[in-house]
Design an enzyme around this catalytic site. Structure first.
Site, PDB file in Angstrom:
ATOM      1  N   ASN A  96      -3.451   9.795  -1.443  1.00  0.00           N
ATOM      2  CA  ASN A  96      -3.037   8.824  -0.874  1.00  0.00           C
ATOM      3  C   ASN A  96      -3.716   7.585  -1.252  1.00  0.00           C
ATOM      4  OD1 ASN A  96      -2.118   6.944   1.678  1.00  0.00           O
ATOM      5  ND2 ASN A  96      -4.392   7.330   1.925  1.00  0.00           N
ATOM      6  N   THR A 148      -0.455  -1.521   7.620  1.00  0.00           N
ATOM      7  CA  THR A 148      -1.828  -1.020   7.556  1.00  0.00           C
ATOM      8  C   THR A 148      -2.707  -1.982   7.134  1.00  0.00           C
ATOM      9  OG1 THR A 148      -1.453  -0.832   5.116  1.00  0.00           O
ATOM     10  CG2 THR A 148      -0.624   0.985   6.431  1.00  0.00           C
ATOM     11  N   LYS A 204       2.628   3.392  -9.807  1.00  0.00           N
ATOM     12  CA  LYS A 204       3.305   4.055  -8.905  1.00  0.00           C
ATOM     13  C   LYS A 204       4.540   5.174  -9.601  1.00  0.00           C
ATOM     14  CE  LYS A 204       0.570   3.560  -5.204  1.00  0.00           C
ATOM     15  NZ  LYS A 204       0.048   4.795  -4.545  1.00  0.00           N
ATOM     16  N   TYR A 209       0.782  -2.460 -10.664  1.00  0.00           N
ATOM     17  CA  TYR A 209       0.982  -1.527  -9.396  1.00  0.00           C
ATOM     18  C   TYR A 209       2.160  -0.728  -9.315  1.00  0.00           C
ATOM     19  CZ  TYR A 209       1.693   0.090  -4.706  1.00  0.00           C
ATOM     20  OH  TYR A 209       1.617   0.695  -3.458  1.00  0.00           O
ATOM     21  N   LEU A 236      -4.151  -2.628   4.604  1.00  0.00           N
ATOM     22  CA  LEU A 236      -3.663  -3.280   3.310  1.00  0.00           C
ATOM     23  C   LEU A 236      -2.640  -4.380   3.185  1.00  0.00           C
ATOM     24  CD1 LEU A 236      -4.024  -3.153  -0.029  1.00  0.00           C
ATOM     25  CD2 LEU A 236      -2.484  -1.240   0.067  1.00  0.00           C
ATOM     26  N   ILE A 280       4.776  -0.752   5.105  1.00  0.00           N
ATOM     27  CA  ILE A 280       3.866   0.144   6.340  1.00  0.00           C
ATOM     28  C   ILE A 280       2.947  -0.823   7.014  1.00  0.00           C
ATOM     29  CG2 ILE A 280       2.941   2.318   7.026  1.00  0.00           C
ATOM     30  CD1 ILE A 280       5.688   2.850   5.891  1.00  0.00           C
ATOM     31  N   ASP A 309     -15.741   8.801  -3.848  1.00  0.00           N
ATOM     32  CA  ASP A 309     -14.902   7.601  -4.789  1.00  0.00           C
ATOM     33  C   ASP A 309     -14.048   8.306  -5.769  1.00  0.00           C
ATOM     34  OD1 ASP A 309     -14.015   5.623  -6.443  1.00  0.00           O
ATOM     35  OD2 ASP A 309     -15.708   4.432  -6.201  1.00  0.00           O
ATOM     36  N   VAL A 310     -12.732   8.128  -5.493  1.00  0.00           N
ATOM     37  CA  VAL A 310     -11.750   8.873  -6.247  1.00  0.00           C
ATOM     38  C   VAL A 310     -11.406   8.545  -7.695  1.00  0.00           C
ATOM     39  CG1 VAL A 310     -10.283   9.568  -4.174  1.00  0.00           C
ATOM     40  CG2 VAL A 310      -9.634   7.558  -5.639  1.00  0.00           C
TER      41      VAL A 310
HETATM   42  N1  LIG Z   1       1.024  -0.199   3.340  1.00  0.00           N
HETATM   43  C1  LIG Z   1       2.213  -0.029   2.546  1.00  0.00           C
HETATM   44  O1  LIG Z   1       3.115  -0.646   2.801  1.00  0.00           O
HETATM   45  C2  LIG Z   1       2.460   0.810   1.428  1.00  0.00           C
HETATM   46  C3  LIG Z   1       3.614   0.795   0.759  1.00  0.00           C
HETATM   47  C4  LIG Z   1       3.882   1.640  -0.332  1.00  0.00           C
HETATM   48  C5  LIG Z   1       2.633   2.467  -0.512  1.00  0.00           C
HETATM   49  N2  LIG Z   1       1.469   2.425  -0.047  1.00  0.00           N
HETATM   50  C6  LIG Z   1       0.287   3.320  -0.650  1.00  0.00           C
HETATM   51  O2  LIG Z   1       0.240   4.040   0.283  1.00  0.00           O
HETATM   52  C7  LIG Z   1      -1.433   4.174   0.111  1.00  0.00           C
HETATM   53  C8  LIG Z   1      -2.329   3.766   1.299  1.00  0.00           C
HETATM   54  O3  LIG Z   1      -2.010   2.414   1.218  1.00  0.00           O
HETATM   55  P1  LIG Z   1      -2.561   1.669   2.879  1.00  0.00           P
HETATM   56  O4  LIG Z   1      -1.787   0.640   2.906  1.00  0.00           O
HETATM   57  O5  LIG Z   1      -2.649   2.620   3.871  1.00  0.00           O
HETATM   58  O6  LIG Z   1      -3.898   1.204   2.350  1.00  0.00           O
HETATM   59  P2  LIG Z   1      -5.434   0.786   2.945  1.00  0.00           P
HETATM   60  O7  LIG Z   1      -6.325  -0.206   2.257  1.00  0.00           O
HETATM   61  O8  LIG Z   1      -5.147   0.707   4.751  1.00  0.00           O
HETATM   62  O9  LIG Z   1      -6.236   2.335   2.882  1.00  0.00           O
HETATM   63  C9  LIG Z   1      -6.402   2.861   1.567  1.00  0.00           C
HETATM   64  C10 LIG Z   1      -7.398   3.906   1.814  1.00  0.00           C
HETATM   65  O10 LIG Z   1      -7.677   4.566   0.457  1.00  0.00           O
HETATM   66  C11 LIG Z   1      -9.153   4.434   0.431  1.00  0.00           C
HETATM   67  N3  LIG Z   1      -9.653   3.931  -1.153  1.00  0.00           N
HETATM   68  C12 LIG Z   1      -9.439   2.879  -1.761  1.00  0.00           C
HETATM   69  N4  LIG Z   1      -9.915   3.073  -2.912  1.00  0.00           N
HETATM   70  C13 LIG Z   1     -10.673   4.232  -2.785  1.00  0.00           C
HETATM   71  C14 LIG Z   1     -11.684   4.970  -3.865  1.00  0.00           C
HETATM   72  N5  LIG Z   1     -11.825   4.379  -5.013  1.00  0.00           N
HETATM   73  N6  LIG Z   1     -12.025   6.055  -3.443  1.00  0.00           N
HETATM   74  C15 LIG Z   1     -11.585   6.611  -2.220  1.00  0.00           C
HETATM   75  N7  LIG Z   1     -11.018   6.074  -1.403  1.00  0.00           N
HETATM   76  C16 LIG Z   1     -10.502   4.970  -1.602  1.00  0.00           C
HETATM   77  C17 LIG Z   1      -9.585   3.643   1.400  1.00  0.00           C
HETATM   78  O11 LIG Z   1     -10.974   3.895   1.745  1.00  0.00           O
HETATM   79  C18 LIG Z   1      -8.720   3.730   2.477  1.00  0.00           C
HETATM   80  O12 LIG Z   1      -8.988   4.895   3.309  1.00  0.00           O
HETATM   81  C19 LIG Z   1      -1.830   3.434  -1.319  1.00  0.00           C
HETATM   82  O13 LIG Z   1      -1.692   4.348  -2.286  1.00  0.00           O
HETATM   83  C20 LIG Z   1      -0.638   2.501  -1.293  1.00  0.00           C
HETATM   84  O14 LIG Z   1      -0.280   2.121  -2.496  1.00  0.00           O
HETATM   85  C21 LIG Z   1       1.251   1.784   0.974  1.00  0.00           C
END
Ligand SMILES: NC(=O)c1ccc[n+]([C@@H]2O[C@H](COP(=O)([O-])OP(=O)(O)OC[C@H]3O[C@@H](n4cnc5c(N)ncnc54)[C@H](O)[C@@H]3O)[C@@H](O)[C@H]2O)c1
Length: 266
Positions: free
Chosen positions: A97, A197, A166, A162, A199, A195, A70-71
Site C-alpha cells: 500500500n 486520507t 500505478k 503517478y 494524502l 479516498i 522505508d520501502v
Molecule cells: N487516497 C486516495 O484517494 C488514493 C486513491 C488511489 C490510490 N491510493 C493509493 O493508496 C495508497 C495509500 O495512500 P493514502 O492516501 O492512504 O496515503 P497516506 O499518505 O495517507 O499514507 C501513505 C502511507 O505510506 C507510507 N509511506 C510513504 N512512503 C513510504 C516509504 N518510503 N516507506 C514506507 N512507508 C511509506 C506512509 O508512512 C503512510 O503510512 C498509495 O499507494 C496511494 O497511491 C490512494
C-alpha cells in the site's frame, strides 16, 4: 464470532500507519488477524500501533505491531518480512500500500529523476516486497493485494508519472498471478478512487482554493462523497479471506467516479 474471518492469520501492510493502509490494518484486526504495519514515519507508526492494539484488546482477538521500514530500501523490506515471520511464524497476506501521489503538473515540469524516484517508491518496492514475501506465502497458500489506483485505468490530468506507476502495478499483478497460481498464491489489486486520507488532505491544503478542491473531490463520484480507508480495508479483508477463486483481478472501489459520459474539455 462471525467477524473473525482472518483469525490465526498474519497480514503485513506497508504504509499501515496512515490513510488506506491504516484502514486496512483496522479491518484486518477486526477480522481477528495478527497485523504488522510498516512505515518510514516512526512516530506515526508507533501511534497507529497503539491505536490498533486498543482495538484488538477491546474485541479480545487479533494483534498489531509496527516495524520501521522505508520501502524504497531492499534491506529494510527484507528485514520487515524476516521480523514478521520470526514474530508470528507465518505470513498469509501481504498488502503493498505504501505510495505517494506527487503534486499535479504537466509533463514539461516533471524531471526523469523525479519519475525514477516515484517508480522506486510506487513500483520497485512492490516487486521487492512480493519477491521477499513469496517463499512464506507459498507455505501458507497466502495472497497478495497491491494497492493501485482508479487513475491507472482511466488516466488523470497532470499526473503522468503517478498514473504510469500505478498502471505498471496493475500489469505486474496480473503477470505475478499467472506465475504464482501453481504455487497456491493469489495476487490481486485494488484500485481506489477518491479516498479521504491525509494524502488527499495534503492536496487540499496545497490547492489555491482548499474548500473548492475538497468539494470537487467529493463531486467526482456519483455517490457524491469520498470513500473511507475502512471501506477499502473491508474490500481487502474480503479478497484475503473470502475471494478464494479470484486471482489476477483488479477491484475498483470508487463510488462510481468512472461512470458515464461527461464534459472533458473547457
Ligand atoms: N487516497 C486516495 O484517494 C488514493 C486513491 C488511489 C490510490 N491510493 C493509493 O493508496 C495508497 C495509500 O495512500 P493514502 O492516501 O492512504 O496515503 P497516506 O499518505 O495517507 O499514507 C501513505 C502511507 O505510506 C507510507 N509511506 C510513504 N512512503 C513510504 C516509504 N518510503 N516507506 C514506507 N512507508 C511509506 C506512509 O508512512 C503512510 O503510512 C498509495 O499507494 C496511494 O497511491 C490512494
Amino acid at each position: 464470532m462471525t467477524g473473525l474471518r482472518y483469525a490465526n492469520k498474519v497480514a503485513l501492510i506497508t504504509g499501515g500507519s496512515s490513510g488506506v493502509g491504516k484502514g486496512c490494518a483496522e479491518e484486518f484486526v477486526k477480522a481477528g488477524a495478527d497485523v504488522v504495519i510498516c512505515s518510514n514515519r516512526e512516530g506515526e507508526g508507533a501511534a497507529a500501533e497503539a491505536a490498533l492494539q486498543v482495538l484488538a484488546c477491546e474485541q479480545g482477538a487479533g494483534s498489531a505491531s509496527f516495524v520501521f521500514c522505508d520501502v524504497r530500501r531492499d534491506q529494510d523490506l527484507r528485514a520487515l518480512i524476516d521480523t514478521t515471520v520470526s514474530r508470528y511464524q507465518r505470513l498469509d497476506c501481504l498488502i503493498n500500500n505504501a505510495g505517494w501521489h506527487p503534486p499535479h503538473k504537466p509533463i514539461d515540469d516533471f524531471s526523469a529523476h523525479e519519475f525514477q524516484e516515484l517508480i522506486g517508491l510506487n513500483l520497485i518496492s512492490v516487486f521487492n516486497a512480493c519477491k521477499f514475501a513469496l517463499p512464506h506465502l507459498r507455505r501458507t497458500g497466502g495472497n497478495i493485494i497491491n494497492i493501485a489506483s482508479l487513475v491507472a485505468t482511466i488516466g488523470q490530468r497532470h499526473a503522468v508519472t503517478y498514473t504510469a506507476t500505478k498502471g505498471a502495478v496493475l500489469s505486474f499483478t496480473k503477470a505475478l498471478a499467472l506465475d504464482e497460481a501453481a504455487n497456491g498464491v493469489r495476487v490481486n489489486s485494488v484500485s481506489p478512487g477518491n479516498i479521504y486520507t491525509p494524502l488527499w488532505q495534503e492536496a487540499i491544503d496545497a490547492a489555491p482554493d482548499p474548500a473548492r478542491c475538497r468539494a470537487d473531490g467529493e463531486a467526482a463520484q456519483v455517490m457524491a462523497r469520498m470513500g473511507s480507508p475502512q471501506e477499502v480495508g473491508r474490500l481487502c479483508v474480503y479478497l484475503a479471506a473470502d475471494a478464494t477463486f479470484t486471482t489476477g483481478v483488479d477491484h475498483i472501489i470508487s463510488g462510481g467516479a468512472e461512470l458515464g459520459y461527461g464534459r472533458k474539455t473547457d
